[in-house]
Design an enzyme around this catalytic site. Structure first.
Site, PDB file in Angstrom:
ATOM      1  N   ARG A  82       2.180  -3.040   2.276  1.00 53.71           N
ATOM      2  CA  ARG A  82       1.251  -3.822   1.458  1.00 53.71           C
ATOM      3  C   ARG A  82       1.463  -5.306   1.740  1.00 53.71           C
ATOM      4  O   ARG A  82       2.578  -5.791   1.768  1.00 53.71           O
ATOM      5  CB  ARG A  82       1.448  -3.537  -0.031  1.00 53.71           C
ATOM      6  CG  ARG A  82       0.458  -4.346  -0.846  1.00 53.71           C
ATOM      7  CD  ARG A  82       0.352  -3.894  -2.253  1.00 53.71           C
ATOM      8  NE  ARG A  82      -0.588  -4.756  -2.979  1.00 53.71           N
ATOM      9  CZ  ARG A  82      -0.853  -4.625  -4.244  1.00 53.71           C
ATOM     10  NH1 ARG A  82      -0.288  -3.668  -4.943  1.00 53.71           N
ATOM     11  NH2 ARG A  82      -1.708  -5.446  -4.819  1.00 53.71           N
ATOM     12  N   ARG A  91      -5.661  -1.261  -0.696  1.00 50.23           N
ATOM     13  CA  ARG A  91      -4.214  -1.395  -0.552  1.00 50.23           C
ATOM     14  C   ARG A  91      -3.583  -0.078  -0.137  1.00 50.23           C
ATOM     15  O   ARG A  91      -4.024   0.992  -0.540  1.00 50.23           O
ATOM     16  CB  ARG A  91      -3.592  -1.884  -1.843  1.00 50.23           C
ATOM     17  CG  ARG A  91      -3.867  -0.971  -3.007  1.00 50.23           C
ATOM     18  CD  ARG A  91      -3.716  -1.630  -4.321  1.00 50.23           C
ATOM     19  NE  ARG A  91      -4.682  -2.698  -4.420  1.00 50.23           N
ATOM     20  CZ  ARG A  91      -4.868  -3.458  -5.479  1.00 50.23           C
ATOM     21  NH1 ARG A  91      -4.157  -3.279  -6.536  1.00 50.23           N
ATOM     22  NH2 ARG A  91      -5.772  -4.393  -5.496  1.00 50.23           N
ATOM     23  N   ASP A  94       0.042   0.631  -4.463  1.00 52.41           N
ATOM     24  CA  ASP A  94       0.088  -0.189  -5.677  1.00 52.41           C
ATOM     25  C   ASP A  94       0.997   0.530  -6.661  1.00 52.41           C
ATOM     26  O   ASP A  94       0.784   1.705  -6.956  1.00 52.41           O
ATOM     27  CB  ASP A  94      -1.319  -0.338  -6.258  1.00 52.41           C
ATOM     28  CG  ASP A  94      -1.385  -1.325  -7.406  1.00 52.41           C
ATOM     29  OD1 ASP A  94      -0.546  -2.253  -7.456  1.00 52.41           O
ATOM     30  OD2 ASP A  94      -2.279  -1.180  -8.260  1.00 52.41           O
ATOM     31  N   ASP A  96       2.789   0.094 -10.489  1.00 50.45           N
ATOM     32  CA  ASP A  96       2.787  -0.662 -11.746  1.00 50.45           C
ATOM     33  C   ASP A  96       3.650   0.028 -12.786  1.00 50.45           C
ATOM     34  O   ASP A  96       3.568   1.249 -12.953  1.00 50.45           O
ATOM     35  CB  ASP A  96       1.368  -0.784 -12.318  1.00 50.45           C
ATOM     36  CG  ASP A  96       0.470  -1.676 -11.500  1.00 50.45           C
ATOM     37  OD1 ASP A  96       0.895  -2.804 -11.190  1.00 50.45           O
ATOM     38  OD2 ASP A  96      -0.646  -1.258 -11.160  1.00 50.45           O
TER      39      ASP A  96
END
Length: 163
Positions: A82, A91, A94, A96
């Protein structure tokens, strides 16, 4: 700090050396030390990302506080290829932090729980698969309840104040 538990959202919408976006999500789950991984789901892209995403949620145990774990997740994203870029863009990976067993955390770098997770079905569905009874420290609702509310929103009374 003792070991705590995190719910981590994983997403990808670009092919990588691991193959498909779903394969990248599964490989990332291993890289972050996932104890449990939801089913990987194909979901439509939000914003200008274009291609659909492969999304999942992993349960991870760690002794790291949220800012340190976020730094570790960003390092894994970089290891997967990334690159910093536009928000909402395509992307390879990711990652989170969605929830933390320590409750809430907020500083200049991170806010836990993730500020938008309650509105994102692509996060709530896999989260409900791996942690349906986890309570949101802000609303005190379980993940299952949050998903149900999103799936069946309550009608708004047009006569009530503030609408």
């Amino acid at each position: 700090m003792g070991r705590t538990t995190y719910a981590i959202a994983l997403g990808s919408n670009r092919r990588s050396r691991w193959g498909s976006p779903a394969a990248a999500v599964r490989a990332a789950a291993v890289a972050i030390g996932s104890e449990r991984l939801s089913q990987v789901r194909a979901t439509p892209a939000l914003g200008p990302a274009g291609r659909s995403f492969a999304n999942a949620v992993a349960i991870v145990r760690s002794e790291l506080p949220p800012p340190a774990l976020l730094a570790r997740l960003k390092a894994v994203e970089a290891e997967f290829g990334r690159r910093p870029g536009r928000r909402w863009g395509p992307r390879i990976l990711d990652l989170d932090i969605i929830l933390w067993s320590g409750g809430r955390w907020r500083d200049s770098a991170i806010e836990v729980p993730h500020s938008a997770f309650r509105k994102r079905r692509f996060v709530l569905e896999p989260l409900a698969e791996v942690a349906p009874l986890w309570r949101d420290p802000v609303t005190s609702l379980t993940v299952r309840q949050l998903l149900s509310r999103q799936a069946h929103p309550r009608p708004v009374d047009p006569r009530s104040p503030g609408t």
